[in-house]
Each structure stands twice: as C-alpha cells, then as structure tokens.
Scaffold this motif. Structure first.
Motif, PDB file in Angstrom:
ATOM      1  N   ILE A 215      -7.342   4.963  -0.638  1.00 15.73           N
ATOM      2  CA  ILE A 215      -6.562   3.884  -1.250  1.00 15.73           C
ATOM      3  C   ILE A 215      -7.238   2.566  -0.915  1.00 15.73           C
ATOM      4  O   ILE A 215      -7.797   2.399   0.171  1.00 15.73           O
ATOM      5  CB  ILE A 215      -5.088   3.887  -0.769  1.00 15.73           C
TER       6      ILE A 215
ATOM      7  N   CYS B 270       0.827  -1.210   0.000  1.00 13.47           N
ATOM      8  CA  CYS B 270       0.000   0.000   0.000  1.00 13.47           C
ATOM      9  C   CYS B 270       0.862   1.263   0.000  1.00 13.47           C
ATOM     10  O   CYS B 270       0.531   2.237  -0.676  1.00 13.47           O
ATOM     11  CB  CYS B 270      -0.953   0.006   1.196  1.00 13.47           C
TER      12      CYS B 270
ATOM     13  N   GLY C 253      -3.265  12.388  -0.914  1.00 12.31           N
ATOM     14  CA  GLY C 253      -4.041  11.151  -0.995  1.00 12.31           C
ATOM     15  C   GLY C 253      -5.270  11.219  -0.116  1.00 12.31           C
ATOM     16  O   GLY C 253      -5.193  11.659   1.030  1.00 12.31           O
TER      17      GLY C 253
ATOM     18  N   GLU D 166       0.575   3.957  -2.857  1.00 12.45           N
ATOM     19  CA  GLU D 166       0.226   5.346  -2.550  1.00 12.45           C
ATOM     20  C   GLU D 166       1.330   6.296  -2.996  1.00 12.45           C
ATOM     21  O   GLU D 166       1.058   7.374  -3.505  1.00 12.45           O
ATOM     22  CB  GLU D 166      -0.066   5.534  -1.057  1.00 12.45           C
TER      23      GLU D 166
ATOM     24  N   ILE E 184      -5.563   4.359  -6.010  1.00  9.15           N
ATOM     25  CA  ILE E 184      -5.398   5.514  -5.130  1.00  9.15           C
ATOM     26  C   ILE E 184      -6.060   6.723  -5.769  1.00  9.15           C
ATOM     27  O   ILE E 184      -5.947   6.933  -6.978  1.00  9.15           O
ATOM     28  CB  ILE E 184      -3.912   5.813  -4.810  1.00  9.15           C
TER      29      ILE E 184
END
Length: 129
Positions: free
Chosen positions: A72, A45, A69, A49, A118
C-alpha cells in the motif's frame, strides 16, 4: 465476513457499496486523529486498505481464492479536522493472482484528502477459514 470486533468497526468505517468494480465507505474524523487534531494519515491508509481488500476479496471469490494485502502507498494532500471522509476504491488491475486498486479519499466538501494504491495477492483459502 463478520465486522464485529474488527478494525473497521473500531474506526467507525461504514461500507455503503461493495463490488469488485467499486467499493465505497465513510469514516469519521473524530477518534481517528493524530495529536494535532488532524485526521491521522494511518487512518486514511486503513480506510484505503480496507476498501481495496474488500474489492479484491469479492474478485478473488470468483476463483475460489482469498485476498491478502501485500503493498500500500498513500499520498496525503490536505488536512481534515472534523466531519466524515469518504473513500472510493476502483480497480486498476483485476487478475488471477493479484489485484490493484486506486482509492480516493475526500472530505465533506468533496476535496481530495488522500490518494492511495493497494495491491493484493490472491491465494488459496487457508484450511478452516
């Protein structure tokens, strides 16, 4: 943007290609594992990201904005115990206020390890940034 002292550096993530249309990086499995010795899902992850954020930031710059961000998700397909994984981010949507990227993480045999998506929000750069 300097990478020294960042999570990317701590995790050994190395970006080899970066544009709004495609971001590519590698990450070692060693040092990024969970207690069973497998690649940690959270590490996948972080890789996803990071790549989606880099592509989003490059796109956002054309509007004088920065990318943050906001969402996600990731599906982990197979375990990896050693070597290096590669992440490739490609845009799903590049807008004026949001972006979305698909990130595919593969192992050294080119087998898919993780599929992530994302979404970033494009905002005005905070003062002093």
């Amino acid at each position: 943007m300097g990478m020294e002292g960042t999570l990317l550096q701590l995790m050994g993530i190395v970006v080899s290609e970066a544009s709004p249309e495609r971001v590519v990086a590698t990450m070692p499995v060693k040092g990024n594992t969970q207690p069973y010795g497998l690649l940690h899902g959270g590490a996948s992850c972080v890789l996803a990201e990071s790549l989606g954020s880099i592509g989003s930031a490059l796109h956002a710059a054309t509007y004088g904005k920065v990318a943050v961000g906001v969402d996600i998700n990731a599906t982990h397909h197979r375990a990896v115990r050693e070597g290096v994984v590669t992440g490739v981010a490609t845009p799903i949507y590049l807008g004026r206020t949001t972006t979305s990227y698909e990130v595919i993480v593969t192992d050294e045999r080119d087998k898919r390890v993780c599929t992530a998506r994302i979404t970033c929000q494009l905002i005005q750069a905070p003062p002093g940034s």
